[in-house]
Write an enzyme that holds these catalytic residues in place. Structure first.
Site, mmCIF file in Angstrom:
data_model
loop_
_atom_site.group_PDB
_atom_site.id
_atom_site.type_symbol
_atom_site.label_atom_id
_atom_site.label_comp_id
_atom_site.label_asym_id
_atom_site.label_seq_id
_atom_site.Cartn_x
_atom_site.Cartn_y
_atom_site.Cartn_z
ATOM 1 N N LYS A 96 0.837 -1.203 0.000
ATOM 2 C CA LYS A 96 0.000 0.000 0.000
ATOM 3 C C LYS A 96 0.874 1.257 0.000
ATOM 4 C CE LYS A 96 -3.031 2.704 3.017
ATOM 5 N NZ LYS A 96 -2.130 3.849 2.968
ATOM 6 N N LEU A 133 -4.579 0.101 7.098
ATOM 7 C CA LEU A 133 -3.417 0.948 7.344
ATOM 8 C C LEU A 133 -3.891 2.384 7.181
ATOM 9 C CD1 LEU A 133 -0.411 -0.724 5.457
ATOM 10 C CD2 LEU A 133 -0.765 -0.594 7.919
ATOM 11 N N ASP A 134 -3.370 3.294 8.000
ATOM 12 C CA ASP A 134 -3.764 4.694 7.896
ATOM 13 C C ASP A 134 -3.511 5.246 6.498
ATOM 14 O OD1 ASP A 134 -4.133 4.470 10.624
ATOM 15 O OD2 ASP A 134 -2.176 5.313 11.105
ATOM 16 N N TYR A 135 -4.218 6.309 6.187
ATOM 17 C CA TYR A 135 -4.073 7.010 4.905
ATOM 18 C C TYR A 135 -2.604 7.343 4.617
ATOM 19 C CZ TYR A 135 -4.904 10.744 1.455
ATOM 20 O OH TYR A 135 -4.914 11.530 0.326
ATOM 21 N N THR A 195 0.085 5.906 5.959
ATOM 22 C CA THR A 195 0.999 4.800 6.242
ATOM 23 C C THR A 195 1.083 3.867 5.043
ATOM 24 O OG1 THR A 195 0.480 4.906 8.598
ATOM 25 C CG2 THR A 195 1.474 2.865 7.815
#
Length: 242
Positions: A67, A101-103, A105
């Protein structure tokens, strides 16, 4: 023949527990008839509907995505931002991310259409290693790292790192590269812990999830998980769940 709630979970509609609730609430039909019995078993020839939507019987698929930053861990976004499934346009199955996963990260993100597999990995007792590499604004002290390992209360929530280690420092810039290993998967956990210590995170990447790494991949790349990788993940999760 399989239990109805297991079929619903496998289809990625909901967790098995949520599927059981939907059945008892009369939201599930088998061959056009409402079924409320949890012991009901169905075959591949039966037509199952959840809240009026037919379940598509798909073979389970499992993918690894590297990602990139600036991508939402979802299958759609109301604001029209890029989502993780945009990176797997050729996949026809209804896949969804395992956790998130955070935006901001990057790193390892698993996607599947196997709801039971996803729920197994996300079980609060599974204790699968999630390895992160953080670049911090500021150099954490030994005492601060000990706090992370001992456990901290952040915003009323208990958070703990299994392992924390400084990999390198740049004293002139006042930055550090820190490895953090979690078993939990709480929202923005690494960032929140460092913020609470006064050492904010500049960049964050998840390098490993269980036995799965990003070896040979670039941001935005994806690949199917190999059968032995899926098996390893199941074994790692199941050995810690009673």
């Amino acid at each position: 023949m399989e239990r109805l709630q297991k079929v619903i979970a496998h289809a990625g509609v909901a967790s098995r527990r949520k599927a059981e609730e939907m059945i008892t609430e009369g939201k599930v039909k088998v061959n056009g008839k409402v079924v409320k019995e949890l012991g009901t078993k169905v075959s591949s020839n039966d037509d199952v509907e959840v809240e009026g939507v037919p379940i598509v019987k798909e073979a389970p698929v499992y993918y690894l995505l590297y990602k990139p930053r600036g991508v939402i861990s979802s299958v759609k976004d109301e604001k029209g931002r890029k989502v993780v499934t945009d990176y797997l346009p050729e996949v026809e199955e209804r896949i969804f991310p395992v956790g998130r996963l955070d935006y901001d990260t990057s790193g390892v993100l698993l996607l599947t259409n196997d709801g039971e597999f996803a729920n197994l990995l996300m079980h609060p007792k599974h204790e699968i290693d999630k390895v992160y590499i953080a670049k911090t604004k500021g150099i954490p002290t030994d005492d601060q790292l000990k706090k992370m390992k001992k456990g901290m209360t952040v915003e009323g929530e208990k958070m703990k790192a299994v392992h924390v280690k400084i990999m390198s420092t740049e004293h002139k810039k006042g930055t550090a590269i820190v490895q953090v290993i979690l078993h939990e998967g709480k929202n923005r956990q690494v960032r929140k812990m460092f913020d609470a210590l006064g050492v904010p995170v500049d960049k964050l990447k998840r390098e490993r999830y269980g036995s799965i790494t990003l070896h040979g991949m670039n941001a935005g790349d994806h690949r199917p998980l190999k059968p032995h990788e899926v098996k390893q993940l199941r074994q790692q999760a199941e050995k810690n769940v009673e």
